[in-house]
Design an enzyme around this catalytic site. Sequence first.
Site, PDB file in Angstrom:
ATOM      1  N   LYS A 148       8.998   1.054 -38.991  1.00 32.61           N
ATOM      2  CA  LYS A 148      10.031   1.149 -40.026  1.00 32.61           C
ATOM      3  C   LYS A 148       9.610   2.213 -41.025  1.00 32.61           C
ATOM      4  CE  LYS A 148      10.440  -1.616 -43.655  1.00 32.61           C
ATOM      5  NZ  LYS A 148      10.756  -0.777 -44.854  1.00 32.61           N
TER       6      LYS A 148
ATOM      7  N   ASP B 282      14.896   2.763 -42.754  1.00 29.83           N
ATOM      8  CA  ASP B 282      15.323   1.732 -43.701  1.00 29.83           C
ATOM      9  C   ASP B 282      15.472   2.335 -45.096  1.00 29.83           C
ATOM     10  OD1 ASP B 282      15.955  -0.759 -44.769  1.00 29.83           O
ATOM     11  OD2 ASP B 282      13.849  -1.296 -45.076  1.00 29.83           O
TER      12      ASP B 282
ATOM     13  N   LYS C 236      18.515   1.969 -46.729  1.00 34.78           N
ATOM     14  CA  LYS C 236      19.490   1.089 -47.398  1.00 34.78           C
ATOM     15  C   LYS C 236      20.576   1.896 -48.113  1.00 34.78           C
ATOM     16  CE  LYS C 236      15.984  -2.506 -48.120  1.00 34.78           C
ATOM     17  NZ  LYS C 236      14.797  -1.741 -47.667  1.00 34.78           N
TER      18      LYS C 236
ATOM     19  N   HIS D 166      23.697   3.086 -49.888  1.00 34.94           N
ATOM     20  CA  HIS D 166      24.648   2.353 -50.730  1.00 34.94           C
ATOM     21  C   HIS D 166      25.296   3.362 -51.671  1.00 34.94           C
ATOM     22  CE1 HIS D 166      25.453  -1.371 -53.529  1.00 34.94           C
ATOM     23  NE2 HIS D 166      26.555  -0.750 -53.143  1.00 34.94           N
ATOM     24  N   ASP D 167      26.446   3.863 -51.265  1.00 41.84           N
ATOM     25  CA  ASP D 167      27.136   4.900 -52.024  1.00 41.84           C
ATOM     26  C   ASP D 167      28.593   4.873 -51.590  1.00 41.84           C
ATOM     27  OD1 ASP D 167      27.664   7.321 -53.531  1.00 41.84           O
ATOM     28  OD2 ASP D 167      25.541   7.814 -53.301  1.00 41.84           O
ATOM     29  N   ILE D 168      29.378   5.851 -52.022  1.00 38.95           N
ATOM     30  CA  ILE D 168      30.763   5.900 -51.579  1.00 38.95           C
ATOM     31  C   ILE D 168      30.782   6.145 -50.065  1.00 38.95           C
ATOM     32  CG2 ILE D 168      31.590   6.661 -53.833  1.00 38.95           C
ATOM     33  CD1 ILE D 168      31.848   9.483 -52.647  1.00 38.95           C
ATOM     34  N   PRO D 169      31.817   5.672 -49.385  1.00 42.01           N
ATOM     35  CA  PRO D 169      31.826   5.759 -47.927  1.00 42.01           C
ATOM     36  C   PRO D 169      31.570   7.151 -47.365  1.00 42.01           C
ATOM     37  CG  PRO D 169      33.535   4.259 -48.646  1.00 42.01           C
ATOM     38  CD  PRO D 169      32.972   4.878 -49.885  1.00 42.01           C
ATOM     39  N   ASN D 170      32.132   8.184 -47.976  1.00 38.51           N
ATOM     40  CA  ASN D 170      31.962   9.528 -47.451  1.00 38.51           C
ATOM     41  C   ASN D 170      30.506   9.975 -47.509  1.00 38.51           C
ATOM     42  OD1 ASN D 170      33.357  11.951 -46.398  1.00 38.51           O
ATOM     43  ND2 ASN D 170      32.486  12.901 -48.229  1.00 38.51           N
ATOM     44  N   THR D 171      29.824   9.656 -48.589  1.00 36.49           N
ATOM     45  CA  THR D 171      28.418  10.031 -48.720  1.00 36.49           C
ATOM     46  C   THR D 171      27.554   9.270 -47.721  1.00 36.49           C
ATOM     47  OG1 THR D 171      28.694  10.570 -51.059  1.00 36.49           O
ATOM     48  CG2 THR D 171      26.458  10.056 -50.329  1.00 36.49           C
TER      49      THR D 171
ATOM     50  N   THR E 110      14.465  -9.476 -49.951  1.00 33.94           N
ATOM     51  CA  THR E 110      13.527 -10.604 -49.952  1.00 33.94           C
ATOM     52  C   THR E 110      12.798 -10.753 -51.276  1.00 33.94           C
ATOM     53  OG1 THR E 110      11.863  -9.181 -48.929  1.00 33.94           O
ATOM     54  CG2 THR E 110      13.147 -10.586 -47.462  1.00 33.94           C
TER      55      THR E 110
ATOM     56  N   ARG F 245       4.775 -13.144 -43.436  1.00 35.72           N
ATOM     57  CA  ARG F 245       3.416 -13.318 -43.916  1.00 35.72           C
ATOM     58  C   ARG F 245       2.684 -14.306 -43.012  1.00 35.72           C
ATOM     59  NH1 ARG F 245       4.433  -9.348 -45.928  1.00 35.72           N
ATOM     60  NH2 ARG F 245       4.374  -8.706 -48.116  1.00 35.72           N
TER      61      ARG F 245
ATOM     62  N   GLN G 103       7.309 -10.115 -52.446  1.00 33.34           N
ATOM     63  CA  GLN G 103       8.208 -10.841 -51.562  1.00 33.34           C
ATOM     64  C   GLN G 103       8.339 -12.281 -52.063  1.00 33.34           C
ATOM     65  OE1 GLN G 103       9.737  -9.337 -49.132  1.00 33.34           O
ATOM     66  NE2 GLN G 103       8.429  -7.856 -48.116  1.00 33.34           N
TER      67      GLN G 103
ATOM     68  N   GLY H  80       4.552  -5.362 -42.872  1.00 33.79           N
ATOM     69  CA  GLY H  80       3.895  -4.234 -43.510  1.00 33.79           C
ATOM     70  C   GLY H  80       2.430  -4.477 -43.761  1.00 33.79           C
ATOM     71  N   ARG H  81       2.123  -4.925 -44.976  1.00 34.41           N
ATOM     72  CA  ARG H  81       0.736  -5.033 -45.421  1.00 34.41           C
ATOM     73  C   ARG H  81      -0.168  -5.889 -44.538  1.00 34.41           C
ATOM     74  NH1 ARG H  81       3.057  -5.823 -51.434  1.00 34.41           N
ATOM     75  NH2 ARG H  81       4.806  -6.439 -50.120  1.00 34.41           N
TER      76      ARG H  81
END
Length: 244
Positions: A36, A63, A65, A67-72, A126, A186, A198, A218-219
């Site tokens: 990831k 990853d 994420k 989150h903006d206007i649909p065109n962007t 999370t 974990r 988390q 991850g960790r």
Amino acid sequence: MRVKPEARTFVALDTPDIERARVLARVLAGRVGGFKVGLEAFVAFGPSLISELRGLGHAVFLDLKFHDIPNTVAGASAAAARCGVSLLTVHALGGPAMIARAIEASRAAAAPGSAPPIVLAVTILTSHDDLSLRHVGIEGTCADAVPRLATLAREAGAGGVVCSPLEVAAARRVFPEGLLVVPGIRPKTTGDRPGDDQARVASPAEAVRAGADLIVVGRPITAASDPVAAAAAIADDIHRNAGN
């Protein structure tokens, strides 16, 4: 289809150290499902990191994420598809039009003959608990919000969702055909981790038993003195305690 336990783990490559990233990618080749690439690594290294990981045979889960206007978001999703990533994330809170545009654009931009990335909708991070959710204006609990957003994502055509292990069973009920990807993993032997942000976590086996298809770790792997042994221990936990 039966999935090998080691193939369920995607390693969160959250590091600004390119040499550390390369070492992890080399030693874990063939031992995990993929990597990831999140905000920290992508901002530090850009698409070249994706190329390196793919060159070692790894599937890449981007990853960021969106989150903006649909065109962007459509433009960003198309760019991600051209990089050859296998999975990418958008925020479910961006709404169905944004999710649908991400799917449409990533499919159109995928190289001929190659599978487009699976677009996953992130439900509730999370790091949130019920109190912090109310602080950002979302009424109800995490347990209420996740299946509601998973339903929205399914209706918008997403390939699956990202949710915590505590809500994955509820997400599976409303999105039975979706790919469910679960962070907040974990291992029970890890113990307390100072500074861990988390809030909603579970062991690898607990997450898979509850319905997770893939887990993000991850960790517990990247900070381990022996990442290969840490990854193997996670696969063994799934094999022995989740019937997989």
